[in-house]
Design a protein around this motif. Sequence first.
Motif, PDB file in Angstrom:
ATOM      1  N   HIS A   8       0.863  -1.191   0.000  1.00 35.87           N
ATOM      2  CA  HIS A   8       0.000   0.000   0.000  1.00 35.87           C
ATOM      3  C   HIS A   8       0.899   1.241   0.000  1.00 35.87           C
ATOM      4  O   HIS A   8       1.651   1.467   0.945  1.00 35.87           O
ATOM      5  CB  HIS A   8      -0.892  -0.033   1.245  1.00 35.87           C
ATOM      6  CG  HIS A   8      -1.847   1.115   1.354  1.00 35.87           C
ATOM      7  ND1 HIS A   8      -2.737   1.236   2.407  1.00 35.87           N
ATOM      8  CD2 HIS A   8      -2.067   2.200   0.567  1.00 35.87           C
ATOM      9  CE1 HIS A   8      -3.448   2.323   2.267  1.00 35.87           C
ATOM     10  NE2 HIS A   8      -3.057   2.937   1.151  1.00 35.87           N
ATOM     11  N   THR A  10       0.884   5.417  -0.424  1.00 40.19           N
ATOM     12  CA  THR A  10       0.190   6.699  -0.493  1.00 40.19           C
ATOM     13  C   THR A  10       1.232   7.762  -0.828  1.00 40.19           C
ATOM     14  O   THR A  10       2.229   7.906  -0.113  1.00 40.19           O
ATOM     15  CB  THR A  10      -0.477   7.042   0.850  1.00 40.19           C
ATOM     16  OG1 THR A  10      -1.397   6.000   1.190  1.00 40.19           O
ATOM     17  CG2 THR A  10      -1.225   8.362   0.763  1.00 40.19           C
ATOM     18  N   ILE A  27      -2.740   2.911   9.290  1.00 39.75           N
ATOM     19  CA  ILE A  27      -2.512   1.846   8.306  1.00 39.75           C
ATOM     20  C   ILE A  27      -1.812   0.653   8.945  1.00 39.75           C
ATOM     21  O   ILE A  27      -1.255  -0.196   8.257  1.00 39.75           O
ATOM     22  CB  ILE A  27      -1.686   2.362   7.104  1.00 39.75           C
ATOM     23  CG1 ILE A  27      -0.372   2.994   7.571  1.00 39.75           C
ATOM     24  CG2 ILE A  27      -2.497   3.343   6.275  1.00 39.75           C
ATOM     25  CD1 ILE A  27       0.516   3.412   6.424  1.00 39.75           C
ATOM     26  N   SER A  77       3.634   0.993   2.952  1.00 37.69           N
ATOM     27  CA  SER A  77       3.476  -0.101   3.923  1.00 37.69           C
ATOM     28  C   SER A  77       3.401  -1.440   3.207  1.00 37.69           C
ATOM     29  O   SER A  77       2.807  -1.542   2.132  1.00 37.69           O
ATOM     30  CB  SER A  77       2.227   0.104   4.787  1.00 37.69           C
ATOM     31  OG  SER A  77       1.056  -0.055   4.016  1.00 37.69           O
ATOM     32  N   THR A 216      -7.995  -0.530  -1.204  1.00 39.20           N
ATOM     33  CA  THR A 216      -8.509  -0.126   0.097  1.00 39.20           C
ATOM     34  C   THR A 216     -10.031  -0.227   0.039  1.00 39.20           C
ATOM     35  O   THR A 216     -10.651   0.040  -0.989  1.00 39.20           O
ATOM     36  CB  THR A 216      -8.079   1.311   0.432  1.00 39.20           C
ATOM     37  OG1 THR A 216      -8.457   2.187  -0.636  1.00 39.20           O
ATOM     38  CG2 THR A 216      -6.580   1.398   0.664  1.00 39.20           C
ATOM     39  N   LEU A 247      -7.925  -2.728   9.032  1.00 42.00           N
ATOM     40  CA  LEU A 247      -6.932  -1.764   9.489  1.00 42.00           C
ATOM     41  C   LEU A 247      -7.426  -0.990  10.709  1.00 42.00           C
ATOM     42  O   LEU A 247      -6.701  -0.830  11.692  1.00 42.00           O
ATOM     43  CB  LEU A 247      -6.602  -0.760   8.378  1.00 42.00           C
ATOM     44  CG  LEU A 247      -5.794  -1.276   7.184  1.00 42.00           C
ATOM     45  CD1 LEU A 247      -5.599  -0.163   6.163  1.00 42.00           C
ATOM     46  CD2 LEU A 247      -4.449  -1.826   7.634  1.00 42.00           C
ATOM     47  N   PRO A 258      -7.007   6.427   6.556  1.00 39.83           N
ATOM     48  CA  PRO A 258      -5.652   5.868   6.543  1.00 39.83           C
ATOM     49  C   PRO A 258      -4.562   6.918   6.714  1.00 39.83           C
ATOM     50  O   PRO A 258      -3.571   6.688   7.402  1.00 39.83           O
ATOM     51  CB  PRO A 258      -5.564   5.196   5.169  1.00 39.83           C
ATOM     52  CG  PRO A 258      -6.978   4.885   4.804  1.00 39.83           C
ATOM     53  CD  PRO A 258      -7.774   6.022   5.364  1.00 39.83           C
TER      54      PRO A 258
END
Length: 316
Positions: A8, A10, A27, A77, A216, A247, A258
């Motif tokens: 993941h 961002t 997260i 992550s 997500t 999460l 998140p």
Amino acid sequence: MPVFQIHHITQYQYDRPVKESVSQIRIFPLATPAQHIRQFELLITSDPVVATYADYFGNTVGDFTVLHPHQSLTIDSRLTVETIEKKTATPEDDITIADLRKHIDTDISMLRLSDPERIAAQESINDIVQSITNPVQHVRHMAWACSEYIFRHFKYEKGITSVETTIDEILQHKSGVCQDFAHVLLQMLRSLGIPARYVSGYICPNKSGMRGEGATHAWVEFYTPGDGWVGIDPTNNVWVNGYHVVLATGRDFNDCSPVKGTFKGIARQTLSVFVSVGYEDGHVFEEVNEVKLETVSSDEVEPWQNDWMQAQQQQQ
């Protein structure tokens, strides 16, 4: 017991340098009886110190600051998680609303999660739930009826809503994505007096064609004394069982976002979110979303931003 490898990323990009980015992240996967965390790794631009703590709902929260000027911020992550499938995904508790109230009337936290949001269209919500449920039904049947109503009457469509979209707006255009459907389901369940909470995470059914797969995702959990917290996914109209990775939980998206934060400087920002899910058979599902953000537009540039950009040009 399925095992998923989830990556993941961002990433924020700024058209001018910013500084003192203060961020809060949720997260960190929850360790629960239904999911075992094998490995978790977190990488952030500039490697800041991340202060972690548990919030009111038991989520792990991380706070960090990037002080120096920068034009991008990446939060990366990597998670390996093993989930446990129940023998039956269908809840078994046959409790009714009247029975449920006896259990939650003295529990402040449950009462808070049973209180619907104040919205203009509450009468419409009341009409809907009264038309598809009755007071003597079991709570699990009520929850399923509400989820099924959303699945059948709301269109899954990306790009027409944002995290600021209200329940009233969702009800007007009857379209949206998983977080919108979760908010509507929360309103319906709470209007019936059923404690319910928002859940953020990932959905990982391998090549099943489910909406939101490999990305997500958001769904809802409702409470009964016998079954505890039971997950139901209105986007796909399924009981949560083995393919949803949690999460965070909370009253709504704001409790489970998140990533959120702020920065100093005048700049236009863009946000992209990349998620990949790797399965035990070697298949990998990837998705990239460009997220709508409020932009800051100005011809003014702070002196330190000019100085930083000039210094960067001289180094090239």
